[in-house]
Design an enzyme around this catalytic site. Structure first.
Site, PDB file in Angstrom:
ATOM      1  N   ILE A  13     -43.806  -2.215 -16.976  1.00 60.03           N
ATOM      2  CA  ILE A  13     -43.160  -2.029 -15.669  1.00 60.03           C
ATOM      3  C   ILE A  13     -43.055  -0.543 -15.313  1.00 60.03           C
ATOM      4  N   LYS A  36     -42.169   7.147 -26.270  1.00 60.53           N
ATOM      5  CA  LYS A  36     -42.386   7.324 -27.709  1.00 60.53           C
ATOM      6  C   LYS A  36     -43.750   6.791 -28.145  1.00 60.53           C
ATOM      7  N   THR A  38     -44.548   3.275 -28.726  1.00 58.56           N
ATOM      8  CA  THR A  38     -44.453   2.200 -29.714  1.00 58.56           C
ATOM      9  C   THR A  38     -45.708   1.350 -29.543  1.00 58.56           C
ATOM     10  N   THR A 131     -32.107  -6.411 -17.032  1.00 61.27           N
ATOM     11  CA  THR A 131     -32.679  -7.744 -16.990  1.00 61.27           C
ATOM     12  C   THR A 131     -31.633  -8.788 -16.605  1.00 61.27           C
ATOM     13  N   ASP A 132     -32.109  -9.929 -16.104  1.00 63.26           N
ATOM     14  CA  ASP A 132     -31.185 -11.029 -15.815  1.00 63.26           C
ATOM     15  C   ASP A 132     -30.707 -11.719 -17.101  1.00 63.26           C
ATOM     16  N   GLU A 133     -31.376 -11.399 -18.242  1.00 64.55           N
ATOM     17  CA  GLU A 133     -31.040 -12.097 -19.487  1.00 64.55           C
ATOM     18  C   GLU A 133     -29.632 -11.756 -19.976  1.00 64.55           C
ATOM     19  N   TYR A 156     -31.970  -8.986 -28.102  1.00 59.45           N
ATOM     20  CA  TYR A 156     -32.519  -8.200 -26.984  1.00 59.45           C
ATOM     21  C   TYR A 156     -31.522  -8.138 -25.828  1.00 59.45           C
ATOM     22  N   SER A 159     -28.402  -6.170 -26.538  1.00 62.46           N
ATOM     23  CA  SER A 159     -28.573  -4.711 -26.531  1.00 62.46           C
ATOM     24  C   SER A 159     -28.722  -4.196 -25.097  1.00 62.46           C
ATOM     25  N   LYS A 160     -29.374  -4.972 -24.236  1.00 62.96           N
ATOM     26  CA  LYS A 160     -29.483  -4.568 -22.824  1.00 62.96           C
ATOM     27  C   LYS A 160     -28.102  -4.626 -22.163  1.00 62.96           C
ATOM     28  N   ASN A 186     -41.073 -10.521 -15.018  1.00 63.52           N
ATOM     29  CA  ASN A 186     -42.188  -9.926 -14.269  1.00 63.52           C
ATOM     30  C   ASN A 186     -43.528 -10.399 -14.820  1.00 63.52           C
ATOM     31  N   PRO A 211     -49.416 -21.680 -27.125  1.00 62.80           N
ATOM     32  CA  PRO A 211     -48.141 -22.100 -27.709  1.00 62.80           C
ATOM     33  C   PRO A 211     -47.044 -22.242 -26.651  1.00 62.80           C
ATOM     34  N   GLY A 291     -31.815 -20.025 -30.077  1.00 63.89           N
ATOM     35  CA  GLY A 291     -30.958 -19.477 -29.004  1.00 63.89           C
ATOM     36  C   GLY A 291     -31.668 -19.395 -27.665  1.00 63.89           C
ATOM     37  N   TYR A 349     -53.832  14.321 -27.310  1.00 62.20           N
ATOM     38  CA  TYR A 349     -52.580  15.014 -27.580  1.00 62.20           C
ATOM     39  C   TYR A 349     -52.490  15.537 -29.006  1.00 62.20           C
TER      40      TYR A 349
HETATM   41  P1  NAD Z   1     -42.638  -2.724 -22.439  1.00 61.80           P
HETATM   42  O1  NAD Z   1     -42.268  -3.232 -23.786  1.00 61.80           O
HETATM   43  O2  NAD Z   1     -43.941  -3.109 -21.830  1.00 61.80           O
HETATM   44  O3  NAD Z   1     -42.606  -1.130 -22.440  1.00 61.80           O
HETATM   45  C1  NAD Z   1     -41.578  -0.396 -23.040  1.00 61.80           C
HETATM   46  C2  NAD Z   1     -42.018   1.058 -23.122  1.00 61.80           C
HETATM   47  O4  NAD Z   1     -40.933   1.815 -23.687  1.00 61.80           O
HETATM   48  C3  NAD Z   1     -43.247   1.290 -24.014  1.00 61.80           C
HETATM   49  O5  NAD Z   1     -44.143   2.163 -23.373  1.00 61.80           O
HETATM   50  C4  NAD Z   1     -42.659   1.930 -25.262  1.00 61.80           C
HETATM   51  O6  NAD Z   1     -43.560   2.800 -25.929  1.00 61.80           O
HETATM   52  C5  NAD Z   1     -41.444   2.667 -24.697  1.00 61.80           C
HETATM   53  N1  NAD Z   1     -40.400   2.905 -25.709  1.00 61.80           N
HETATM   54  C6  NAD Z   1     -39.862   1.998 -26.566  1.00 61.80           C
HETATM   55  N2  NAD Z   1     -38.959   2.592 -27.354  1.00 61.80           N
HETATM   56  C7  NAD Z   1     -38.906   3.894 -26.976  1.00 61.80           C
HETATM   57  C8  NAD Z   1     -38.151   5.013 -27.402  1.00 61.80           C
HETATM   58  N3  NAD Z   1     -37.267   4.931 -28.405  1.00 61.80           N
HETATM   59  N4  NAD Z   1     -38.335   6.191 -26.768  1.00 61.80           N
HETATM   60  C9  NAD Z   1     -39.244   6.318 -25.762  1.00 61.80           C
HETATM   61  N5  NAD Z   1     -39.989   5.299 -25.337  1.00 61.80           N
HETATM   62  C10 NAD Z   1     -39.830   4.087 -25.927  1.00 61.80           C
HETATM   63  O7  NAD Z   1     -41.415  -3.134 -21.506  1.00 61.80           O
HETATM   64  P2  NAD Z   1     -41.425  -3.589 -19.969  1.00 61.80           P
HETATM   65  O8  NAD Z   1     -41.697  -5.051 -19.900  1.00 61.80           O
HETATM   66  O9  NAD Z   1     -42.236  -2.646 -19.186  1.00 61.80           O
HETATM   67  O10 NAD Z   1     -39.884  -3.393 -19.604  1.00 61.80           O
HETATM   68  C11 NAD Z   1     -39.402  -2.152 -19.086  1.00 61.80           C
HETATM   69  C12 NAD Z   1     -37.921  -2.268 -18.805  1.00 61.80           C
HETATM   70  O11 NAD Z   1     -37.685  -3.327 -17.871  1.00 61.80           O
HETATM   71  C13 NAD Z   1     -37.086  -2.616 -20.044  1.00 61.80           C
HETATM   72  O12 NAD Z   1     -35.895  -1.858 -19.989  1.00 61.80           O
HETATM   73  C14 NAD Z   1     -36.798  -4.103 -19.896  1.00 61.80           C
HETATM   74  O13 NAD Z   1     -35.578  -4.433 -20.517  1.00 61.80           O
HETATM   75  C15 NAD Z   1     -36.723  -4.241 -18.386  1.00 61.80           C
HETATM   76  N6  NAD Z   1     -37.078  -5.576 -17.840  1.00 61.80           N
HETATM   77  C16 NAD Z   1     -38.259  -6.175 -18.200  1.00 61.80           C
HETATM   78  C17 NAD Z   1     -38.586  -7.386 -17.607  1.00 61.80           C
HETATM   79  C18 NAD Z   1     -39.905  -8.067 -17.915  1.00 61.80           C
HETATM   80  O14 NAD Z   1     -40.156  -9.162 -17.423  1.00 61.80           O
HETATM   81  N7  NAD Z   1     -40.802  -7.473 -18.687  1.00 61.80           N
HETATM   82  C19 NAD Z   1     -37.731  -7.985 -16.679  1.00 61.80           C
HETATM   83  C20 NAD Z   1     -36.539  -7.330 -16.346  1.00 61.80           C
HETATM   84  C21 NAD Z   1     -36.228  -6.108 -16.923  1.00 61.80           C
HETATM   85  P1  TYD Z   2     -41.335 -14.195 -22.584  1.00 63.59           P
HETATM   86  O1  TYD Z   2     -42.583 -13.851 -21.851  1.00 63.59           O
HETATM   87  O2  TYD Z   2     -41.231 -13.826 -24.040  1.00 63.59           O
HETATM   88  O3  TYD Z   2     -40.123 -13.584 -21.742  1.00 63.59           O
HETATM   89  P2  TYD Z   2     -38.522 -13.833 -21.906  1.00 63.59           P
HETATM   90  O4  TYD Z   2     -38.247 -14.437 -23.225  1.00 63.59           O
HETATM   91  O5  TYD Z   2     -37.993 -12.435 -21.789  1.00 63.59           O
HETATM   92  O6  TYD Z   2     -38.126 -14.718 -20.752  1.00 63.59           O
HETATM   93  O7  TYD Z   2     -41.114 -15.753 -22.469  1.00 63.59           O
HETATM   94  C1  TYD Z   2     -41.037 -16.403 -21.222  1.00 63.59           C
HETATM   95  C2  TYD Z   2     -40.739 -17.857 -21.488  1.00 63.59           C
HETATM   96  O8  TYD Z   2     -41.879 -18.452 -22.155  1.00 63.59           O
HETATM   97  C3  TYD Z   2     -39.577 -18.075 -22.446  1.00 63.59           C
HETATM   98  O9  TYD Z   2     -38.864 -19.246 -22.025  1.00 63.59           O
HETATM   99  C4  TYD Z   2     -40.225 -18.315 -23.796  1.00 63.59           C
HETATM  100  C5  TYD Z   2     -41.528 -18.986 -23.419  1.00 63.59           C
HETATM  101  N1  TYD Z   2     -42.680 -18.722 -24.323  1.00 63.59           N
HETATM  102  C6  TYD Z   2     -43.454 -19.795 -24.785  1.00 63.59           C
HETATM  103  O10 TYD Z   2     -43.185 -20.972 -24.495  1.00 63.59           O
HETATM  104  N2  TYD Z   2     -44.521 -19.509 -25.578  1.00 63.59           N
HETATM  105  C7  TYD Z   2     -44.849 -18.226 -25.957  1.00 63.59           C
HETATM  106  O11 TYD Z   2     -45.833 -18.035 -26.709  1.00 63.59           O
HETATM  107  C8  TYD Z   2     -44.051 -17.155 -25.458  1.00 63.59           C
HETATM  108  C9  TYD Z   2     -44.370 -15.727 -25.819  1.00 63.59           C
HETATM  109  C10 TYD Z   2     -42.984 -17.447 -24.636  1.00 63.59           C
END
Ligand code: NAD
Ligand code: TYD
Length: 353
Positions: A13, A36, A38, A131-133, A156, A159-160, A186, A211, A291, A349
């Site tokens: 994102i 960082k 990861t 997040t909405d979680e 997760y 912690s959020k 997203n 799965p 959970g 880098y």
């Molecule tokens: P992602 O896992 O794709 O990316 C996370 C990024 O953070 C990576 O580039 C990673 O290298 C970096 N990172 C992790 N630990 C770090 C550290 N200690 N220092 C610096 N960088 C670090 O995550 P995402 O899906 O892009 O999510 C981004 C944000 O949006 C998160 O805060 C997540 O909680 C929030 N969010 C995600 C979703 C979703 O559907 N993916 C929905 C709502 C909110």
């Molecule tokens: P995920 O993409 O991990 O997002 P979040 O847990 O943050 O909502 O999972 C989306 C939904 O899909 C969640 O209900 C768990 C389910 N899921 C599966 O059924 N199979 C899978 O392999 C994964 C990764 C997720």
């Protein structure tokens, strides 16, 4: 806002947000991407942006928990705003190993807040992406509002939730100018293939099992990633300081339906798999996630009414767009799956780190 630090900009994102801000909003300042790197961060995702905006896009490989390095970046670039995306973000990983989630999501957020607080006079905005979680699980009806009590169920989301509370407290106690957004699931380009949609679409393309946890009737509210980027930018520009905004797509779907749609779209877009009449035959029900939240749904009327934000995309059209992106970008997929982008980091880098 002239020198905007975006944390986690090499992730899904954050990367889409940087691309949107630099190419579509008319923002004339500089973005400093602090990541960082990861397993989930891939700087290659922003290669084209780095080339297009030399000097206005800067990458710093820094851990947000490292107070000394964060302080250096704030000073070196005159950071006056932060959009905070960096996090450990995968629920399944938080179940097997919660430690990194506590570290990055709580200590990392605290470290950034402290750096901003040390510059209170000149600091303009700390936007926290959440997040909405954090709200837990819904029954058959209803939707999360900004007033829904927090009830996180996974390490997760806990912690959020903790990081959200820290941001709120820094606004109330220290008058740090903050905004926050809590968004639903997203999907879109550059999504790491451990999450449902990219995992299923790549497995389905390759004829591997798909799965589905439990009965597959868990409901998520899906939003295209560019719509999320627009919402965050809108909140940063127009949102009330100290306010939080729920963001969602008004697009509730059971997981099984999402998986079936991906199968049907792929059958149509690339033709059926040899030996199968439909990719739906690859669906495999597996043990449920412990959970596992049953249903999420977002009431996003506050951001719609107060800031005039609306999602632009529909699920069907942007799911097709997302699949096409993965079909068109096999190299990106190969590199994030194999960790090969780390070689890119060394080449580009190597001298700095
Ligand atoms: P992602 O896992 O794709 O990316 C996370 C990024 O953070 C990576 O580039 C990673 O290298 C970096 N990172 C992790 N630990 C770090 C550290 N200690 N220092 C610096 N960088 C670090 O995550 P995402 O899906 O892009 O999510 C981004 C944000 O949006 C998160 O805060 C997540 O909680 C929030 N969010 C995600 C979703 C979703 O559907 N993916 C929905 C709502 C909110
Ligand atoms: P995920 O993409 O991990 O997002 P979040 O847990 O943050 O909502 O999972 C989306 C939904 O899909 C969640 O209900 C768990 C389910 N899921 C599966 O059924 N199979 C899978 O392999 C994964 C990764 C997720």
């Amino acid at each position: 806002m002239k020198n905007l630090m975006v944390t986690g900009g090499c992730g899904f994102i954050g990367g889409n947000f940087i691309r949107y801000v630099l190419t579509e909003t008319g923002f004339s300042g500089r973005i400093i991407n602090v990541d960082k790197l990861t397993y989930a961060g891939n700087p290659e995702s922003l290669d084209d942006v780095a080339k297009q905006f030399p000097g206005r896009y800067v990458f710093e490989q820094v851990d947000i928990c490292d107070a000394k390095e964060i302080d250096r970046v704030f000073n070196e670039y005159g950071i006056d705003a932060v959009a905070h995306f960096a996090a450990e973000s995968h629920v399944d990983r938080s179940i097997t190993a919660p430690g990194e989630f506590i570290q990055t999501n709580l200590i990392g957020t605290y470290t950034l807040l402290e750096a901003a607080r040390a510059r209170l006079e000149s600091f303009e905005l700390f936007h926290h992406v959440s997040t909405d979680e954090v709200f837990g699980s819904l029954g058959e009806t209803g939707a999360f509002t900004e007033h829904t009590p927090y009830q996180p169920n996974s390490p997760y989301s806990a912690s959020k939730a903790g990081s959200d509370h820290l941001v709120r407290a820094y606004h109330e106690t220290f008058k740090l100018p903050t905004t926050m957004s809590n968004c639903s699931n997203n999907y879109g380009p550059y999504h790491f293939p451990e999450k449902l949609i990219p995992l299923v679409l790549l497995n389905a393309k390759e004829g591997k099992p798909l799965p589905v946890y439990g009965d597959g009737m868990q409901v998520r509210d899906w939003l295209y990633v560019r719509d999320h980027a627009v919402a965050i930018w809108t909140v940063m520009q127009k949102g009330g300081r100290g306010e939080t905004y729920n963001v969602g797509g008004r697009c509730e779907m059971p997981n099984l339906r999402v998986v079936e749609m991906i199968c049907d779209l792929l059958d149509e877009m690339v033709g059926p798999l040899a030996g199968h009449t439909s990719r739906r035959e690859l669906i495999t029900f597996v043990k449920d996630r412990p959970g596992h939240d049953r249903r999420y749904a977002i009431d996003c009327s506050k951001i719609q009414k107060e800031l005039s934000w609306e999602p632009e995309e529909t699920f069907a059209t942007s799911l097709r767009k997302t699949i096409q992106w993965y079909l068109d970008n096999p190299e990106w997929v190969k590199h994030v799956r194999s960790g090969e982008y780390q070689n890119w980091v060394k080449t580009n880098y190597g001298n700095r780190n």
